[in-house]
Design a protein around this motif. Structure first.
Motif, PDB file in Angstrom:
ATOM      1  N   ALA A 176     -11.881  -2.360  -5.094  1.00 34.25           N
ATOM      2  CA  ALA A 176     -11.538  -3.740  -5.438  1.00 34.25           C
ATOM      3  C   ALA A 176     -12.735  -4.487  -6.019  1.00 34.25           C
ATOM      4  O   ALA A 176     -12.579  -5.327  -6.896  1.00 34.25           O
ATOM      5  CB  ALA A 176     -11.009  -4.464  -4.196  1.00 34.25           C
ATOM      6  N   TYR A 229     -14.267 -11.476 -12.820  1.00 36.91           N
ATOM      7  CA  TYR A 229     -15.012 -12.733 -12.817  1.00 36.91           C
ATOM      8  C   TYR A 229     -16.106 -12.760 -13.872  1.00 36.91           C
ATOM      9  O   TYR A 229     -16.471 -13.827 -14.343  1.00 36.91           O
ATOM     10  CB  TYR A 229     -15.581 -13.010 -11.422  1.00 36.91           C
ATOM     11  CG  TYR A 229     -14.468 -13.195 -10.415  1.00 36.91           C
ATOM     12  CD1 TYR A 229     -13.487 -14.164 -10.643  1.00 36.91           C
ATOM     13  CD2 TYR A 229     -14.342 -12.390  -9.298  1.00 36.91           C
ATOM     14  CE1 TYR A 229     -12.424 -14.323  -9.771  1.00 36.91           C
ATOM     15  CE2 TYR A 229     -13.286 -12.550  -8.410  1.00 36.91           C
ATOM     16  CZ  TYR A 229     -12.331 -13.515  -8.659  1.00 36.91           C
ATOM     17  OH  TYR A 229     -11.283 -13.681  -7.805  1.00 36.91           O
ATOM     18  N   LEU A 261       0.822  -1.208   0.000  1.00 35.81           N
ATOM     19  CA  LEU A 261       0.000   0.000   0.000  1.00 35.81           C
ATOM     20  C   LEU A 261       0.856   1.258   0.000  1.00 35.81           C
ATOM     21  O   LEU A 261       0.360   2.345  -0.250  1.00 35.81           O
ATOM     22  CB  LEU A 261      -0.931  -0.001   1.205  1.00 35.81           C
ATOM     23  CG  LEU A 261      -2.119  -0.953   1.054  1.00 35.81           C
ATOM     24  CD1 LEU A 261      -2.770  -1.203   2.378  1.00 35.81           C
ATOM     25  CD2 LEU A 261      -3.117  -0.363   0.076  1.00 35.81           C
ATOM     26  N   LEU A 262       2.149   1.105   0.310  1.00 37.00           N
ATOM     27  CA  LEU A 262       3.020   2.276   0.321  1.00 37.00           C
ATOM     28  C   LEU A 262       3.712   2.473  -1.024  1.00 37.00           C
ATOM     29  O   LEU A 262       4.313   3.509  -1.267  1.00 37.00           O
ATOM     30  CB  LEU A 262       4.074   2.129   1.418  1.00 37.00           C
ATOM     31  CG  LEU A 262       3.531   2.009   2.832  1.00 37.00           C
ATOM     32  CD1 LEU A 262       4.655   1.801   3.808  1.00 37.00           C
ATOM     33  CD2 LEU A 262       2.739   3.254   3.189  1.00 37.00           C
ATOM     34  N   PRO A 319      -5.281   6.631   2.719  1.00 35.71           N
ATOM     35  CA  PRO A 319      -5.471   6.425   4.152  1.00 35.71           C
ATOM     36  C   PRO A 319      -4.151   6.225   4.891  1.00 35.71           C
ATOM     37  O   PRO A 319      -4.071   6.414   6.089  1.00 35.71           O
ATOM     38  CB  PRO A 319      -6.319   5.149   4.209  1.00 35.71           C
ATOM     39  CG  PRO A 319      -6.078   4.454   2.920  1.00 35.71           C
ATOM     40  CD  PRO A 319      -5.815   5.533   1.917  1.00 35.71           C
ATOM     41  N   VAL A 320      -3.101   5.860   4.159  1.00 31.69           N
ATOM     42  CA  VAL A 320      -1.837   5.568   4.838  1.00 31.69           C
ATOM     43  C   VAL A 320      -0.976   6.813   4.982  1.00 31.69           C
ATOM     44  O   VAL A 320      -0.603   7.220   6.070  1.00 31.69           O
ATOM     45  CB  VAL A 320      -1.059   4.478   4.070  1.00 31.69           C
ATOM     46  CG1 VAL A 320       0.240   4.171   4.784  1.00 31.69           C
ATOM     47  CG2 VAL A 320      -1.900   3.228   3.940  1.00 31.69           C
TER      48      VAL A 320
END
Lengths: 682, 682
Positions: A314, A322, A287-288, A303-304
């Motif tokens: 997602a 799918y 995520l970074l 958010p980080v």
């Protein structure tokens, strides 16, 4: 007129030489990354981009140059040492500490630069590859502001400009330049040094971890092949009576499967060691990581890190995956499957007719040609579909994008490469034909493929050069040729004045369009994985498979090296911690190998020969039980061997310990300093 | 004399009450961990240990007390708040930050204690469980010096003294005390609250993460069972004609296998969420963890922390493992296998004889009794061997020690629990008998087991009390009984004076020997895993299996809770990130389930009924293909579902980001302070 043309060709061949010289002689400390535009790009576009580069990423130094004959503009970009160091901090490049600070690799931090070994040496501290990565990172950081537009192209706020322009063909390429001194060393110690081990550290330094990892894998795999090669040769020599052949068939099946497992486990450990040595084992959290430049999404606060960034839910990706990707890929594979099967059937039918003498023999080749053509066409179509689907899935990270693409391509290649063998082995159940087919594949696919890889790019390159020269010769009047000529030969003189951008502005292009772009390691890996499949899946039927693979790979290593050094643009270095998805692909291949080898033993007619009284159900049940036991053994083996060698684990723990304690130590130092400060103040 | 005895029994029952009261009323802020010695321990031993505790771990406050009737000495240990906070730092216990510092959990650091929420409240900041863990950690840190000895026992330098004394029975037990207020709350909200969800956070706070994780798993599993329960009941009601039964058999087989996969994936995610909430998801590197107290090895410098510590080379362990453990375990399992098979054969033989009327019917029970006895005996022997082997393997970490032990025990339980069913299903191929057997197992094993778990400890406890009372009554003269009595009832009065250790020294023991020691969660897990096996492996033959399991588990949750709260000593809280090896065991069970269910479909005679023309080889091949496809699907499913929910991954990344940036920020703060300081100095 003939003489005129002749002269023009001579000029062209001179251009060829000069462009080749150019490609190598642009000094690295002057230019790290080259950005080129298509011919006939309008000046306004150039100025638009240039202005934004100068304003928003002032740390990048841009020199604009023009090649008047081809009309190509190039931005030659570099950065000051200080800015490069800051970039190294941003990219968390690992560098060795001075021995008085404990030594070992540590993420470079600008504030503590004096703790790092060799930081004083501006020319040597950062490798050319690291400099290029940093400059590339800076360029990709040029982001659009709200409502910005170039012609018809509108940017979203925060979108990286350069990658978008590249995808829209407004910029033709962004690539780093080769360094002729380093290349020469590599040529001596690697490309032409057939008798030595590969200089992996130098490769890593010049091409980056990803490519070095590929060559490390290739070398490791080739050496590992020695064992099945020797065993295969032995069994091949000793073959003769039926009993021994049956025994060797089963032996080879079991040995192969176990060899594959051990090879993969050993590679995992080697890869961890290399990644540790090259400072990529301890990767950042996903995520970074920075998103792919072409990643689209809604602007939200990360958010980080609390910076604004794109986000793509997602569930949207999964829905597409799918509901669209899976069915489409499935249908495509089904089409390939059916087309190939039909052609195989046709082949059988024609073979029978030829054998009966009812049609002439050469018609036998018709289905073969059909197969080759249809696979070629299907491959092209499938690749387009796969790329399109993958783009639509809109992955955030380069890494996951590539993984997902590779899975799609592997599925196709698997059907394409192995279906004919499965057909012969399990439908026709003809072991001797399987052997012939395998031998044919190894000779054609591997050796021809290898030659193609080296010579095709060479010819394409020659052809392009020729085209450029011819076009030039055709378009220009004799006078202009002379002028052009002067320009083409000038650079060699201008080398001294290279630091004054204005003077050199109208020259120094030439070669950059002529080298092929390197499309990442995946085509090379694909070749190796398919070969690994031939060796593990079917070599019980053809024990010399490993030998063929071994010989092929010895050539492959050097031809790939040659290709990379001399026929392709230098790629940007990428930092990876392992060979990624390829490990999984090969492990899947290892499991399939167990199933296929057991099935081969079943269909080969060995069991009825050895135990004629056994009923067919009992035979099948026995083979199934053996299959499950081997799979269990394989699983236990894979789990019993640690993936990371003990010393690497210890080093990692050390690093983790240092990081955890460093903060505490630093905090107490800070408090001590603060206390001193307040004491002093009073 | 009779009256005298009667009176003595009355006394005993009073003692019972008072001991029970004692167990709960020792105030936690006064004593966190209790260390007891066997009766008749010499004073010199006590003094030896006491002196070392006072000198080497001065942070632990020890109150010595004596129970004169049983002759048992106890060390009541606690620590000051400041020392507890320092210990929380050492143990890296995660605590919530104040909202002005960003909130969220962070490893507690003594230097920044003011950043943590609620640190001012000495009584509430650390939970009783955390206090106990810290004190326990301090006690275990009491290490021997070179050449130290106690009686015949010689210590190695750096060896932890208390665990070693405990293993040699010089100390009988070290355990934390229950807290009656908390227990009362738990009793209301958990043990007796059948209609409510479990208060997992409170359980975690009181018993620690490991036990809370077990109950979370148990609850999650029970709720997941609703789906196969409902389906099973439906199919059970609708059963009747052969066609539908065959259909439901296959349906249940497929559904079961998929349910198991989804359940396990979902649990993995839930477990990650819980671990995040309880601050154990982000575990320390293994090499940084403290070794087991009983770990032996050569004294070396720890390569990571640079402290001296024990080291035991991995090759020694592996040598033992592969040359001793594996063959021994294999032989043991083989013996169990053969013994059980022989008894099954005997049973069949006797059954046939009984049916023929040649021997009386009651002899039918003889093999059953033999089986029960031999399993009991084999179980005991096997456990002893497994423990011994595991101790010899000398694992460094508690965690790996336990994992290795569990694998050994699971293998035995697997053979023991499932062999009879495999025998009936695949050797006798009798589906209706399989069904009866399963029903019998669920009724006896599950329900009886449950009752045993609750009532056996209760009776054992009563019996022990009775013994203590009887012994006391027998040994003591009437006068001494009276004196003893006074002592036994004194404590209730002394509670007020509890702070003065000297005064209370000769009382306040009593109950601590009477509660059973809790032998960790693994027996409870084992029961659940075997039950999970019955449900997934065989429930296509017995659709009500899930219902039985469901009912059993609803009772199990509360009976386990009751057992833990009222019949066992409080265990030390352990910090785990997941249920560990049990997840793997259940996943293995899931794979075995696919194989077994496919085999059941094969042996059940369904295929010949549906397609009578199919040859037996084709049937087998078809089932094998289906098996492989299901395994593939299972694998894809398990890989498509991320193991950690997105929000947890984000939170983890945040933490990682904070840790990485904190050091940089701290460094620059330090440099600023330093600059200010030097400016100020000048």
């Amino acid at each position: 007129a003939y003489r005129m043309l002749d002269k023009r060709f001579t000029n062209t061949s001179r251009l060829m030489v000069s462009s080749k010289v150019w490609q190598k002689t642009i000094p690295t400390n002057n230019c790290d990354v080259l950005l080129t535009f298509p011919a006939k790009t309008e000046d306004s576009t150039l100025m638009w981009l240039l202005a934004r580069l100068k304003w928003r990423v002032p740390e990048v130094v841009v020199n604009v140059r023009h090649h008047s004959s081809s009309g190509i503009y190039g931005f030659y970009m570099t950065a000051s040492y200080e800015n490069l160091l800051k970039g190294a901090d941003d990219l968390a490049i690992q560098k060795p500490l001075k021995s008085e600070y404990g030594g070992g690799l540590k993420e470079f931090t600008f504030e503590d630069q004096e703790c790092f070994a060799g930081v004083e040496d501006e020319k040597m501290f950062l490798t050319s590859q690291e400099r290029q990565s940093i400059v590339h990172y800076m360029i990709n950081n040029l982001r659009a502001e709200e409502g910005e537009e170039l012609g018809k192209l509108k940017f979203l706020e925060g979108q990286p400009i350069v990658p978008l322009l590249e995808s829209k063909n407004i910029i033709s390429q962004v690539f780093p330049l080769h360094n002729s001194t380093d290349l020469e060393t590599l040529n001596k110690t690697w490309v032409q040094a057939f008798d030595k081990t590969q200089p992996l550290d130098s490769i890593c330094e010049y091409f980056g971890v990803k490519i070095a990892m590929y060559f490390a894998y290739l070398g490791h795999y080739t050496i590992s092949l020695v064992f099945p090669t020797v065993l295969g040769i032995l069994l091949w020599i000793l073959q003769g009576n039926q009993g021994f052949d049956d025994f060797s068939f089963v032996l080879f099946a079991v040995v192969n499967v176990m060899w594959a497992t051990l090879f993969l486990e050993h590679w995992k450990r080697t890869s961890a060691e290399l990644a540790y040595k090259w400072g990529t084992l301890d990767k950042k959290d996903e995520l970074l990581e920075d998103p792919r430049p072409l990643f689209k999404g809604d602007l939200v606060k990360n958010p980080v890190t609390d910076q604004t960034c794109f986000e793509y839910p997602a569930w949207k990706r999964n829905l597409f995956r799918y509901l669209v990707t899976v069915p489409v890929i499935f249908i495509c594979l089904l089409v390939v499957f059916v087309v190939m099967l039909l052609i195989f059937q046709l082949q059988e039918w024609i073979n029978a007719l030829v054998l009966a003498g009812r049609i002439p023999g050469f018609i036998k080749f018709l289905p073969k040609i059909m197969l080759a053509l249809s696979i070629g066409v299907l491959d092209d179509i499938y690749k387009k579909i796969a790329y399109w689907l993958n783009d639509q899935e809109n992955y955030r990270l380069e890494n996951t994008y590539e993984t997902s693409l590779i899975i799609k391509l592997v599925l196709f290649q698997f059907v394409n490469s192995f279906l004919s063998l499965f057909y012969i082995a399990f439908y026709l159940q003809d072991m001797s034909r399987l052997r012939d087919q395998l031998a044919a594949i190894f000779i054609t696919r591997q050796i021809v493929g290898n030659l193609k890889e080296v010579f095709m790019p060479y010819f394409i390159w020659k052809f392009r050069l020729f085209k450029v020269g011819y076009k030039m010769a055709g378009e220009m009047s004799p006078g202009s040729i002379a002028r052009e000529f002067k320009e083409m030969t000038e650079p060699t003189k201008e080398k001294v004045e290279a630091d004054s951008p204005l003077l050199a502005q109208k020259s120094r292009t030439g070669g950059f369009k002529l080298l092929l772009q390197y499309t990442d390691t995946w085509e090379d890996y694909m070749e190796m994985v398919i070969q690994f499949g031939y060796v593990t899946l079917f070599s019980s039927a053809f024990p010399l498979a490993a030998l063929c693979a071994f010989i092929n790979n010895i050539i492959e290593i050097r031809s790939d090296a040659f290709k990379l050094c001399f026929h392709h643009q230098r790629p940007f270095g990428k930092r990876v911690g392992s060979i990624g998805i390829w490990q999984d692909v090969m492990e899947a291949m290892g499991i399939i190998a167990v199933i296929v080898n057991c099935a081969l033993v079943g269909t080969s007619g060995i069991v009825p020969r050895v135990a004629p009284d056994m009923s067919s159900s009992t035979t099948i049940l026995m083979i199934i039980v053996i299959e499950h036991v081997i799979l269990l053994l394989k699983f236990i083996l894979a789990n019993a061997i640690p993936d990371v060698p003990e010393w690497v684990a210890t080093e990692k723990a050390k690093l983790e310990f240092k990081r955890r304690t460093a903060l505490k130590v630093c905090l107490s130092l800070f408090f001590v300093a603060l206390a001193d400060f307040s004491k002093c103040k009073n």
